[in-house]
Design a protein around this motif. Structure first.
Motif, PDB file in Angstrom:
ATOM      1  N   ILE A   1    -106.519  17.540  88.317  1.00 35.81           N
ATOM      2  CA  ILE A   1    -106.932  18.613  87.223  1.00 35.81           C
ATOM      3  C   ILE A   1    -107.814  17.667  86.381  1.00 35.81           C
ATOM      4  N   ASP A   2    -108.575  18.408  85.162  1.00 41.27           N
ATOM      5  CA  ASP A   2    -109.205  17.661  84.129  1.00 41.27           C
ATOM      6  C   ASP A   2    -108.250  17.323  83.187  1.00 41.27           C
ATOM      7  N   LYS A   3    -108.826  17.064  82.067  1.00 40.62           N
ATOM      8  CA  LYS A   3    -107.929  16.819  81.108  1.00 40.62           C
ATOM      9  C   LYS A   3    -107.213  17.806  80.184  1.00 40.62           C
ATOM     10  N   SER A   4    -107.196  18.951  80.594  1.00 37.53           N
ATOM     11  CA  SER A   4    -106.576  20.276  80.102  1.00 37.53           C
ATOM     12  C   SER A   4    -105.154  19.731  79.932  1.00 37.53           C
ATOM     13  N   GLY A   5    -104.667  20.095  78.660  1.00 39.26           N
ATOM     14  CA  GLY A   5    -103.098  20.005  78.326  1.00 39.26           C
ATOM     15  C   GLY A   5    -102.218  21.152  78.666  1.00 39.26           C
ATOM     16  N   ALA A   6    -102.987  22.301  78.903  1.00 39.52           N
ATOM     17  CA  ALA A   6    -102.431  23.428  79.525  1.00 39.52           C
ATOM     18  C   ALA A   6    -102.083  23.318  80.961  1.00 39.52           C
ATOM     19  N   ASN A   7    -103.166  22.892  81.681  1.00 39.69           N
ATOM     20  CA  ASN A   7    -102.923  22.847  83.143  1.00 39.69           C
ATOM     21  C   ASN A   7    -101.963  21.801  83.628  1.00 39.69           C
TER      22      ASN A   7
ATOM     23  N   TRP B   1     -86.147  17.208  93.974  1.00 33.06           N
ATOM     24  CA  TRP B   1     -87.163  16.192  93.540  1.00 33.06           C
ATOM     25  C   TRP B   1     -87.828  15.434  94.552  1.00 33.06           C
ATOM     26  N   TRP B   2     -87.642  15.712  95.782  1.00 35.56           N
ATOM     27  CA  TRP B   2     -88.551  14.820  96.730  1.00 35.56           C
ATOM     28  C   TRP B   2     -89.667  15.485  96.913  1.00 35.56           C
ATOM     29  N   SER B   3     -90.047  16.800  96.306  1.00 33.32           N
ATOM     30  CA  SER B   3     -91.146  17.537  96.579  1.00 33.32           C
ATOM     31  C   SER B   3     -91.974  17.547  95.400  1.00 33.32           C
ATOM     32  N   PHE B   4     -91.410  16.558  94.286  1.00 29.38           N
ATOM     33  CA  PHE B   4     -92.483  16.471  93.173  1.00 29.38           C
ATOM     34  C   PHE B   4     -93.899  16.358  93.618  1.00 29.38           C
ATOM     35  N   ILE B   5     -94.681  17.124  92.505  1.00 25.43           N
ATOM     36  CA  ILE B   5     -96.216  17.051  92.810  1.00 25.43           C
ATOM     37  C   ILE B   5     -96.904  16.057  92.072  1.00 25.43           C
ATOM     38  N   ASP B   6     -97.487  14.964  92.835  1.00 22.71           N
ATOM     39  CA  ASP B   6     -98.316  13.888  92.248  1.00 22.71           C
ATOM     40  C   ASP B   6     -99.550  14.642  91.329  1.00 22.71           C
ATOM     41  N   ILE B   7     -99.668  14.510  90.104  1.00 22.08           N
ATOM     42  CA  ILE B   7    -100.308  15.041  88.952  1.00 22.08           C
ATOM     43  C   ILE B   7    -101.573  13.970  88.520  1.00 22.08           C
ATOM     44  N   LEU B   8    -103.131  14.343  89.066  1.00 22.04           N
ATOM     45  CA  LEU B   8    -104.007  13.176  88.585  1.00 22.04           C
ATOM     46  C   LEU B   8    -104.842  13.976  87.546  1.00 22.04           C
ATOM     47  N   GLN B   9    -105.096  13.373  86.336  1.00 23.31           N
ATOM     48  CA  GLN B   9    -106.177  13.868  85.593  1.00 23.31           C
ATOM     49  C   GLN B   9    -107.325  12.995  85.665  1.00 23.31           C
TER      50      GLN B   9
ATOM     51  N   LEU C   1    -113.259  13.409  89.830  1.00 20.44           N
ATOM     52  CA  LEU C   1    -112.492  13.872  91.377  1.00 20.44           C
ATOM     53  C   LEU C   1    -112.436  15.576  91.360  1.00 20.44           C
ATOM     54  N   ASN C   2    -112.821  16.041  90.172  1.00 21.31           N
ATOM     55  CA  ASN C   2    -112.724  17.769  90.315  1.00 21.31           C
ATOM     56  C   ASN C   2    -114.254  18.132  90.490  1.00 21.31           C
ATOM     57  N   ASN C   3    -114.975  17.213  90.650  1.00 19.35           N
ATOM     58  CA  ASN C   3    -116.371  17.650  91.010  1.00 19.35           C
ATOM     59  C   ASN C   3    -116.554  18.787  92.174  1.00 19.35           C
ATOM     60  N   ILE C   4    -115.458  18.761  93.177  1.00 17.03           N
ATOM     61  CA  ILE C   4    -115.490  19.574  94.270  1.00 17.03           C
ATOM     62  C   ILE C   4    -115.422  20.994  93.846  1.00 17.03           C
ATOM     63  N   VAL C   5    -114.372  21.323  93.165  1.00 12.04           N
ATOM     64  CA  VAL C   5    -113.956  22.626  92.547  1.00 12.04           C
ATOM     65  C   VAL C   5    -115.213  23.132  91.670  1.00 12.04           C
ATOM     66  N   GLU C   6    -115.424  22.219  90.630  1.00 18.35           N
ATOM     67  CA  GLU C   6    -116.608  22.524  89.742  1.00 18.35           C
ATOM     68  C   GLU C   6    -117.767  22.850  90.300  1.00 18.35           C
ATOM     69  N   GLN C   7    -118.290  22.271  91.604  1.00 18.94           N
ATOM     70  CA  GLN C   7    -119.492  22.422  92.191  1.00 18.94           C
ATOM     71  C   GLN C   7    -119.035  24.002  92.907  1.00 18.94           C
ATOM     72  N   ASP C   8    -117.868  24.372  93.450  1.00 22.48           N
ATOM     73  CA  ASP C   8    -117.400  25.457  93.928  1.00 22.48           C
ATOM     74  C   ASP C   8    -117.693  26.892  92.926  1.00 22.48           C
ATOM     75  N   HIS C   9    -117.269  26.553  91.781  1.00 24.04           N
ATOM     76  CA  HIS C   9    -117.525  27.489  90.708  1.00 24.04           C
ATOM     77  C   HIS C   9    -118.869  28.010  90.533  1.00 24.04           C
ATOM     78  N   ARG C  10    -119.712  27.148  90.920  1.00 22.03           N
ATOM     79  CA  ARG C  10    -121.281  27.489  90.728  1.00 22.03           C
ATOM     80  C   ARG C  10    -121.437  28.786  91.778  1.00 22.03           C
ATOM     81  N   PHE C  11    -120.921  28.808  92.998  1.00 24.27           N
ATOM     82  CA  PHE C  11    -121.309  30.153  93.950  1.00 24.27           C
ATOM     83  C   PHE C  11    -120.740  31.137  93.401  1.00 24.27           C
TER      84      PHE C  11
END
Length: 235
Positions: free
Chosen positions: A139-145, A162-170, A174-184
């Protein structure tokens, strides 16, 4: 091509064939024309239908078609990129939450009137329910997300997973992929001249996202024209 009738409601039968209705809906959500332009396009094909009727078709059928596309799309990978973009509804900005995997395949999407922790949590719950738990979400630096994902991890802890914890990266780059996808998505929504109501915006975006998934080959129907894939989703 245009044969048969298409049920429009419990009490009415459309005066147009199923192919006509689906062609109009697909053309609108795939090419981002205005309803006035689509009315003219249909007239050139020998179909006289007014723009208000075209709007009703898109709003009525797009959500159901999108639901089937989500159910049939190929599985996404376990590394996701999530972000939100915005669209205007009756002169007010609303937020389109979206996620793609690291290869650019659409994971899920949800239109929401707010951009906060509750909205982010709702989006993640919906996405995980439809696609399973990922190993990592960028995700980006959004505190809400961040808060939304943290809520999910807390719930997993409470449930004993607990073994299913999701690794969160801000990490923004790395979010360029989704940001480019927004454009379409925004490119198609822009000529639509803004939405008049939230429910119609949500339904139309369902259709746009479905056409986008088809264009990315997520329904695994190589060689089948995009329109035919869209039509098959309508049953």
């Amino acid at each position: 091509m245009f044969q048969g009738r298409f049920r429009c409601s419990v009490s009415k039968i459309c005066h147009f064939s199923k192919d006509v209705v689906l062609f109009a809906v697909f053309f609108y959500v795939r090419y981002g024309v205005s309803y006035r332009d689509l009315e003219e396009i249909m007239e050139e094909r020998g179909v006289n239908v007014d723009h208000a009727t075209l709007n009703r078709w898109v709003v009525r059928y797009s959500p159901a078609i999108a639901a089937k596309a989500k159910a049939r799309k190929r599985p996404v990978c376990s590394s996701w990129r999530m972000d939100e973009t915005y669209v205007k509804v009756r002169d007010k900005w609303v937020y389109l939450y979206r996620a793609v995997d690291k290869h650019g395949d659409t994971v899920d999407f949800m239109l929401c009137e707010t951009r906060d922790e509750a909205a982010a949590t709702a989006f993640f719950n919906k996405s995980f329910g439809n696609n399973g738990l990922p190993e990592k979400v960028v995700i980006d630096k959004s505190g809400a997300n961040l808060a939304g994902l943290t809520n999910i991890n807390i719930a997993l802890l409470v449930l004993g997973f607990w073994w299913s914890f999701i690794d969160i990266l801000q990490v923004k780059y790395l979010n360029n992929i989704v940001e480019q996808d927004h454009r379409f998505i925004k490119k198609l929504a822009r000529p639509m001249m803004g939405f008049k109501a939230f429910h119609s915006a949500s339904a139309t975006l369902d259709g746009i996202e479905t056409a986008h998934m088809i264009s990315k080959g997520q329904l695994n129907q190589t060689g089948v024209p995009a329109y035919r894939q869209f039509m098959e989703l309508a049953g």
